[in-house]
Write a protein that holds these residues in place. Structure first.
Motif, PDB file in Angstrom:
ATOM      1  N   TYR A   1       0.964  -1.176  -0.051  1.00  0.00           N
ATOM      2  CA  TYR A   1      -0.099   0.087   0.008  1.00  0.00           C
ATOM      3  C   TYR A   1       0.649   1.141  -0.098  1.00  0.00           C
ATOM      4  O   TYR A   1       1.761   1.332   0.724  1.00  0.00           O
ATOM      5  CB  TYR A   1      -0.801   0.136   1.173  1.00  0.00           C
ATOM      6  CG  TYR A   1      -1.844  -1.167   1.385  1.00  0.00           C
ATOM      7  CD1 TYR A   1      -3.053  -1.015   0.440  1.00  0.00           C
ATOM      8  CD2 TYR A   1      -1.603  -1.975   2.121  1.00  0.00           C
ATOM      9  CE1 TYR A   1      -3.878  -2.140   0.546  1.00  0.00           C
ATOM     10  CE2 TYR A   1      -2.459  -3.037   2.230  1.00  0.00           C
ATOM     11  CZ  TYR A   1      -3.664  -3.266   1.536  1.00  0.00           C
ATOM     12  OH  TYR A   1      -4.594  -4.217   1.466  1.00  0.00           O
TER      13      TYR A   1
ATOM     14  N   PHE B   1       0.643   5.442   0.404  1.00  0.00           N
ATOM     15  CA  PHE B   1      -0.392   6.576   0.818  1.00  0.00           C
ATOM     16  C   PHE B   1       0.003   7.880  -0.325  1.00  0.00           C
ATOM     17  O   PHE B   1       1.167   8.155  -0.427  1.00  0.00           O
ATOM     18  CB  PHE B   1      -0.183   6.887   2.281  1.00  0.00           C
ATOM     19  CG  PHE B   1      -0.721   5.810   3.097  1.00  0.00           C
ATOM     20  CD1 PHE B   1      -1.945   5.618   3.546  1.00  0.00           C
ATOM     21  CD2 PHE B   1       0.379   5.059   3.653  1.00  0.00           C
ATOM     22  CE1 PHE B   1      -2.265   4.764   4.479  1.00  0.00           C
ATOM     23  CE2 PHE B   1      -0.068   3.908   4.552  1.00  0.00           C
ATOM     24  CZ  PHE B   1      -1.326   3.896   4.907  1.00  0.00           C
TER      25      PHE B   1
ATOM     26  N   PRO C   1      -4.597   7.954   6.780  1.00  0.00           N
ATOM     27  CA  PRO C   1      -4.026   6.687   6.889  1.00  0.00           C
ATOM     28  C   PRO C   1      -4.027   5.929   8.259  1.00  0.00           C
ATOM     29  O   PRO C   1      -4.065   4.888   8.387  1.00  0.00           O
ATOM     30  CB  PRO C   1      -2.591   7.271   6.751  1.00  0.00           C
ATOM     31  CG  PRO C   1      -2.556   8.603   6.230  1.00  0.00           C
ATOM     32  CD  PRO C   1      -4.128   9.025   6.590  1.00  0.00           C
TER      33      PRO C   1
ATOM     34  N   ILE D   1       4.733   9.591   7.178  1.00  0.00           N
ATOM     35  CA  ILE D   1       3.845   8.579   7.297  1.00  0.00           C
ATOM     36  C   ILE D   1       4.134   7.864   8.541  1.00  0.00           C
ATOM     37  O   ILE D   1       3.364   7.732   9.584  1.00  0.00           O
ATOM     38  CB  ILE D   1       3.645   7.576   6.292  1.00  0.00           C
ATOM     39  CG1 ILE D   1       2.485   6.536   6.514  1.00  0.00           C
ATOM     40  CG2 ILE D   1       4.881   6.694   6.118  1.00  0.00           C
ATOM     41  CD1 ILE D   1       1.243   7.341   6.667  1.00  0.00           C
TER      42      ILE D   1
END
Length: 175
Positions: free
Chosen positions: A74, A76, A94, A117
Motif C-alpha cells: 500500500y 499512501f 492513513p 507517514i
C-alpha cells in the motif's frame, strides 16, 4: 491483531534519506560480510508493506524489479491514483486505514517510511515495534525519521546490537 513494524535505517544525526530522497549513503558503508541486519527475518514475518508516495518513488528508482512483488503493498498518496503493478494506492486517512488493516488476518505489516507517514502513525499509537539501525555517518541534512509534530512517545528498549560495520540496531516497543 497484526503487528505494525517500523524497520528503518537512519544516519547518526537522524536522517532516513538525503534531502532529495536518495539513500545511496547506506550502500557506501562497507559491509564485507554482507550482513542483512535482520532484513530476511523481517521479510519472512510480514505479508504487507506500507509506504508514503515519496518512498515509493525511491523504491521504483532502485535497480532491478520491484523488491516486494510477493507482498501486499500500500502506498499512501494525497490524491486518488490508479493502482500500479504490485501496489495499491491509498488516498484515505492513513490512521483509519491502518487501524482497519491491523484488524484483518495476516502476518506482520512493515512500515517502510518515510518521515511523514512514520510521524502520523507514531502519533496515532499504531506502531507496535521500531527496529532502528543507526548508520555510522552524519548527513547534516535530509528527511528525518519523524517529521515536525511528532508526539513525545516513551519507548522501551527490547534489545540492541552493535555490528562490525559500525551500525547499531535497536529494537523498541511503546512503553
Amino acid at each position: 491483531m497484526r503487528k505494525l513494524i517500523l524497520y528503518i535505517a537512519t544516519s547518526l544525526d537522524g536522517y532516513i534519506a538525503r534531502p532529495d530522497g536518495r539513500v545511496d549513503w547506506l550502500e557506501a558503508i562497507p559491509n564485507p560480510d554482507l550482513l542483512d541486519y535482520g532484513y530476511d527475518d523481517l521479510l519472512a514475518g510480514i505479508d504487507t508493506t506500507l509506504m508514503g508516495n515519496s518512498t515509493y518513488q525511491v523504491v521504483l528508482g532502485m535497480e532491478g524489479e520491484f523488491p516486494y512483488a510477493d507482498k501486499i503493498n500500500y502506498v499512501f498518496s494525497r490524491s486518488a491514483r490508479p493502482d500500479a503493478p504490485y501496489v495499491q494506492f491509498v488516498a484515505e486517512d492513513p490512521v483509519a486505514f491502518v487501524r482497519s488493516l491491523k484488524q484483518t488476518d495476516g502476518q506482520g505489516i512493515w512500515l517502510i517510511g518515510g518521515g511523514q507517514i512514520n510521524t502520523i502513525l507514531l502519533n496515532a499509537g499504531l506502531i507496535d515495534e521500531l527496529i532502528v539501525s543507526v548508520a555510522p555517518i552524519v548527513l547534516g541534512a535530509g528527511i528525518p525519521l519523524f517529521g515536525d509534530g511528532a508526539a513525545e512517545t516513551p519507548l522501551t528498549l527490547v534489545s540492541s546490537r552493535a555490528f562490525d560495520t559500525g551500525f547499531i540496531q535497536m529494537i523498541y516497543q511503546p512503553a
